[in-house]
Design an enzyme around this catalytic site. Structure first.
Site, PDB file in Angstrom:
ATOM      1  N   GLY A  35      -2.278   2.367   9.961  1.00  0.00           N
ATOM      2  CA  GLY A  35      -2.433   3.937  10.104  1.00  0.00           C
ATOM      3  C   GLY A  35      -2.587   4.813  10.466  1.00  0.00           C
ATOM      4  N   GLU A 134       7.326  24.393   2.922  1.00  0.00           N
ATOM      5  CA  GLU A 134       8.003  23.075   2.609  1.00  0.00           C
ATOM      6  C   GLU A 134       6.978  23.276   1.512  1.00  0.00           C
ATOM      7  OE1 GLU A 134       8.210  19.245   5.032  1.00  0.00           O
ATOM      8  OE2 GLU A 134       6.513  19.336   3.926  1.00  0.00           O
ATOM      9  N   HIS A 250       6.529  11.480  -5.448  1.00  0.00           N
ATOM     10  CA  HIS A 250       7.665  12.885  -4.985  1.00  0.00           C
ATOM     11  C   HIS A 250       8.879  12.689  -5.698  1.00  0.00           C
ATOM     12  CE1 HIS A 250      10.056  14.576  -1.409  1.00  0.00           C
ATOM     13  NE2 HIS A 250       8.643  14.794  -0.712  1.00  0.00           N
ATOM     14  N   ARG A 296       5.018  19.501  -5.940  1.00  0.00           N
ATOM     15  CA  ARG A 296       5.638  18.804  -5.959  1.00  0.00           C
ATOM     16  C   ARG A 296       5.454  18.369  -7.594  1.00  0.00           C
ATOM     17  NH1 ARG A 296       4.025  14.930  -1.224  1.00  0.00           N
ATOM     18  NH2 ARG A 296       5.359  15.874   0.481  1.00  0.00           N
ATOM     19  N   HIS A 357       4.503   8.345  -4.720  1.00  0.00           N
ATOM     20  CA  HIS A 357       4.645   8.533  -3.460  1.00  0.00           C
ATOM     21  C   HIS A 357       3.437   8.456  -2.869  1.00  0.00           C
ATOM     22  CE1 HIS A 357       5.640   9.905   0.641  1.00  0.00           C
ATOM     23  NE2 HIS A 357       5.095  11.194   0.433  1.00  0.00           N
ATOM     24  N   ARG A 392      -0.943  16.671  -4.629  1.00  0.00           N
ATOM     25  CA  ARG A 392      -1.347  17.377  -2.470  1.00  0.00           C
ATOM     26  C   ARG A 392      -1.021  17.989  -2.389  1.00  0.00           C
ATOM     27  NH1 ARG A 392       1.226  14.808   1.213  1.00  0.00           N
ATOM     28  NH2 ARG A 392       2.162  13.469  -0.174  1.00  0.00           N
TER      29      ARG A 392
END
Length: 547
Positions: A35, A134, A250, A296, A357, A392
């Site tokens: 990744g 966000e 999430h 979140r 998530h 996070r």
């Protein structure tokens, strides 16, 4: 402030082996994971050194590739790094390492410039990088690509660059069974792939970049490969792990019966979408003054509470008041996914609910990615770096992976260069032979599905002591007979890893008798004013030398 826990394990290695009976490969730097962290580590590795990158599936299959929203960094003259740091610390609910936050948020603009130099094409607005906002961010500082396919564009550019400018070998569809250790030092890994079976890869330095563990839960945004393998192999090798109860959910995952779960990016709410219940009521202002732009953890709990209140299996994202052209240009991939189910993103209510998530907890690392095991570095979601704390902040994950991927690649290169090319295989032996069991005696799919449902019910967004204890007893029961088996395939090894990581999560969640960030205990609903303690966990069988 911290708590030290230990967890018993039935054995050091998952499989029986004899070093004289399987192939061997040698490299300077071994990177486990392809990744964003693994690829950045490869780009940072000294070009004079040989490196191998292992990927569990195809190189394009990772959480990084699937990332939608973007990457956070201060690029607006009206913003400041101190704002980004403050937002990150606020979201982390008293558990961020402030020095780590300062280092990474300060490095963000340069990290973004590096990506552009690799050929990543980010969306533009009036000749400048387009910035969006966000949840939890006080300013517009999120850059994105292809509207809502940022991870795919970044990974495309990075994979191309790794292949173009490095001599790294990429071994796809290669499962890392265990790290190899000798006298407490990591010396490589035991791996398997369908082409040549088990192989020892001896490495002067190893970098763990295996991603997360979202597949522990029935509802998740993660791909099938995200089964916590890196957490498990590091733990069995003797690494210290931290805050494993901190799984982030999430808030908005597309929820359609029979359909696979798809992430609906935080950026949708960032552009002005509302959350409404089955009655069309916009409920987020009832739960937080920031409404849909709350962090979140708050939004996930609010959605769950509203679902319980209305006795429904989902709530809805409402974009009907937004300009249709904006929706189509900004979220083409999400719109395409919705269209497969007969939904028009711009005119229909989109059913969503939370899903697992991002694993915040993980292998403890320092600012260079060093773990507590000599010879082993780590980067990205498999780690606990101190950036995220207890929750996070949106779009900080790609940033962290790039920062520590680079740091680990540079540091591992320096260490590898000190070791002679004449290093040889160590006299490592496996455990006492495990029981070989006819695979037809165990329905691995049934155990796995039962585990996912159990974790969702008892260790999901709302937790309490009784549920966590019941879950731990059940997982330990499954683990007692599954961990003893000698499997010969990825499904079996992955399930053993999942059961181990589930145990780590559950014992840590029981230990944290408070609510903090993503960890919500209904029996301890308050968050104390003082900073949160870290919960460290390590194996309690002899690990200083190979068995």
């Amino acid at each position: 402030m911290k708590t030290e826990l230990t967890l018993p394990l039935s054995g050091r290695y998952l499989v029986n082996f004899h070093p004289k009976r399987i192939p061997h490969a040698f490299t300077d730097v071994l990177i486990i994971g392809g990744g964003i962290s693994g690829m950045r580590a490869a780009l940072a590795t000294d070009s004079s050194l040989h490196s191998i990158i292992l990927t569990k599936g195809k190189v394009e299959l990772s959480n990084s590739w699937k990332a939608q929203g973007g990457i956070a960094g201060v690029l607006d003259p009206e913003d400041h790094v101190s704002n980004h740091a403050r937002d990150t610390i606020a979201a982390g609910k008293g558990m961020c390492d402030e020095k780590t936050v300062e280092e990474i948020t300060s490095a963000a603009p340069e990290i973004i410039r590096d990506l552009i130099s690799y050929g990543a094409n980010f969306d533009q607005f009036e000749g400048h990088l387009a910035l969006t906002q966000e949840g939890g961010h006080s300013h517009r500082r999120i850059i994105h690509a292809l509207g809502d396919a940022t991870g795919r564009e970044i990974m495309r550019a990075m994979i191309h660059r790794v292949k173009a400018v490095t001599d790294s070998q990429i071994w796809e569809q290669t499962f890392t069974i265990d790290l190899l250790t000798y006298n407490g030092t990591c010396v490589g890994a035991l791996v398997w792939n369908p082409y040549h079976g088990k192989t020892f890869i001896w490495a002067k330095q190893t970098i763990l970049a295996t991603g997360g563990a979202g597949r522990l839960y029935r509802e998740t945004t993660n791909p099938e490969i995200a089964t916590g393998d890196g957490h498990a192999i590091a733990f069995r090798a003797g690494a210290k792990l931290r805050d494993m109860e901190m799984m982030q959910f999430h808030p908005t995952v597309l929820y359609i019966a029979g359909g696979s779960r798809h992430l609906i990016s935080e950026a949708v709410r960032g552009e002005g979408a509302h959350l409404v219940d089955v009655n069309g009521y916009r409920f987020m202002p009832d739960y937080d003054a920031a409404a849909e732009l709350a962090p979140r953890d708050i939004v996930s709990r609010a959605i769950t509470a509203q679902m319980n209140k209305t006795r429904q299996s989902s709530v809805y994202l409402d974009l009907r008041h937004l300009d249709r052209k904006l929706v189509e240009e900004r979220f083409p991939n999400i719109a395409e996914v919705c269209s497969q189910f007969g939904l028009d993103l711009a005119v229909d209510l989109i059913p969503v609910r939370p899903g697992a998530h991002y694993m915040i907890g993980g292998v403890v690392i320092d600012h260079e990615g060093r773990t507590t095991i000599p010879g082993l570095f780590a980067a990205g979601e498999v780690t606990s770096s101190g950036l995220h704390g207890a929750n996070r902040l949106a779009s900080n994950s790609l940033l962290e992976g790039l920062y520590h991927g680079k740091a680990a690649g540079l540091a591992a290169s320096r260490e590898a260069a000190k070791i002679s090319d004449h290093f040889c295989a160590m006299p490592i032996q496996g455990d006492e032979p495990r029981q070989a069991m006819d695979q037809t005696d165990l329905d691995l799919t049934d155990i796995r599905n039962s585990l996912l449902s159990l974790m969702w019910r008892q260790a999901g967004i709302w937790r309490d002591a009784q549920g966590l204890n019941d879950a731990l007893k059940q997982v330990e029961f499954w683990d007692r007979y599954v961990s003893r088996q000698q499997f010969v395939n990825v499904d079996g090894w992955s399930l053993q890893n999942m059961l181990l990581v589930a145990r780590l999560l559950l014992v840590s969640a029981l230990e944290r008798t408070e609510s903090r960030g993503v960890h919500y205990r209904s029996d301890f609903p308050e968050t104390p004013d003082e900073p949160g303690k870290h919960i460290n966990v390590s194996a309690n069988f002899p690990i200083s030398k190979s068995p």
